[in-house]
Write an enzyme that holds these catalytic residues in place. Structure first.
Site, PDB file in Angstrom:
ATOM      1  CB  SER A 184      -3.342   8.221   2.108  1.00 23.13           C
ATOM      2  OG  SER A 184      -2.679   7.967   3.240  1.00 23.13           O
ATOM      3  CE1 TYR A 197      -1.274   3.587  -0.341  1.00 20.34           C
ATOM      4  CE2 TYR A 197      -0.825   5.052   1.424  1.00 20.34           C
ATOM      5  CZ  TYR A 197      -1.886   4.481   0.759  1.00 20.34           C
ATOM      6  OH  TYR A 197      -3.131   4.442   1.157  1.00 20.34           O
TER       7      TYR A 197
END
Length: 334
Positions: A184, A197
């Site tokens: 990501s 995350y």
């Protein structure tokens, strides 16, 4: 309904559109000439793509988003696809185009089931690719987020890929295949209120960098894909999940963050996700490219927004922090 769908593989793709998010497609057919000459040349390849006959690809996180669409498209290219799903509904959707396995990748049993299903599919074929795509997030400030949340996110986003790659590396080495780790932009720059995350994505980036060098002598390529915010269930659901986690937190731990700020922050992020969210097929195209183009890139920014994160990563901390904190009013500080 059978429609012409503009996908990473071109307008020749015919698909049944089942859901409104743009990536929930059930593949029907592809034309043979799916990559234009410009795409192949840009990747450093010749006049063809990697043949898919007798090749197996394992993809995790296939209930929705990138994984679901990637499975459909890889199957349409002729790959034998093993699709690891979390739900029965996800597995049922893909059952006509892939070998599906329902598994909780945060458990030893789930990981064993995925590895076993993959090795079984390789009985008379070679394992060409592993796509570690499964992921989850648990947004919130560290102050009100229980440490167990970090363990749960790391279990799926980091430790599951570690186990899968460890157990299947002998097969990948044999085929001189490909590993694709979907991280990501949050593995490039950490954002506030998202540290569970971000931590897991930084960990997977670091592992990928080490593994890429370790595997070079054996002809195995390792790629990292870094998608920006995309219009997937995970991406579009972030703000509501953040608010839910805040509301369920210990009142004492969140007492310095008033409800008025919470509503303001939630509304700001919700609007940002809608405005900034990009087409998931951008990332799906790069997953497919990483498996079929003659030369694999080691790191791919997916989406225009990802370029901004790359620029942020090169800024002095003071500048970057100021940019991160400004839109959200100091993260609740009075």
């Amino acid at each position: 309904m059978i429609v012409d769908l503009p996908t990473p593989l071109g307008k020749a793709c015919h698909a049944s559109v089942a859901d409104p998010d743009g990536v929930e497609v059930s593949l029907v057919s592809f034309s043979r000439n799916i990559f234009d000459e410009k795409t192949i040349k840009a990747a450093g390849g010749g006049a063809s793509v990697i043949p898919s006959a007798d090749k197996v690809v394992l993809c995790t996180g296939c209930d929705s988003g990138f994984g679901k669409s990637a499975v459909c498209q890889l199957a349409g290219l002729g790959f034998t696809v093993v699709a690891a799903c979390y739900t029965e509904a996800g597995a049922k959707f893909l059952s006509d185009v892939a070998h599906t396995v329902i598994a909780d990748l945060t458990t030893e049993r789930g990981l064993n089931d995925v590895v076993e299903a993959t090795t079984k599919a390789c009985t008379d074929k070679e394992l060409w690719g592993i796509v570690n795509n499964a992921g989850m997030c648990h947004p919130g400030n560290l102050e009100w987020t229980a440490p167990d949340a970090y363990k749960k996110v790391m279990a799926l986003n980091f430790h599951a890929p570690v186990t899968i790659m460890h157990d299947l590396l002998p097969f990948i080495k044999r085929s001189k295949g490909r590993i694709v780790n979907v991280t990501s932009v949050c593995g490039i720059v950490s954002s506030p209120s998202n540290s569970t995350y971000c931590s897991s994505k930084f960990a997977l980036e670091s592992l990928s960098d080490s593994l890429r060098v370790e595997m070079k002598p054996f002809g195995v390529d390792v790629a990292v894909l870094e998608p920006t915010t995309m219009k997937t269930p995970l991406g579009m659901g972030w703000s509501d999940l953040w608010k839910k986690n805040y509301e369920e937190a210990d009142p004492v731990r969140k007492s310095d963050h008033p409800q008025e700020w919470v509503e303001k922050f939630h509304a700001h992020i919700e609007k940002h996700l809608i405005d900034a969210g990009e087409d998931p097929l951008i990332a799906v195209k790069e997953i497919v490219n990483a498996l079929v183009l003659p030369v694999q890139k080691s790191r791919v920014l997916c989406g225009e927004g990802a370029k901004g994160y790359h620029i942020l990563s090169m800024m002095p901390d003071k500048w970057r922090d100021a940019i991160m904190i400004d839109p959200i009013g100091g993260l609740g500080a009075e």
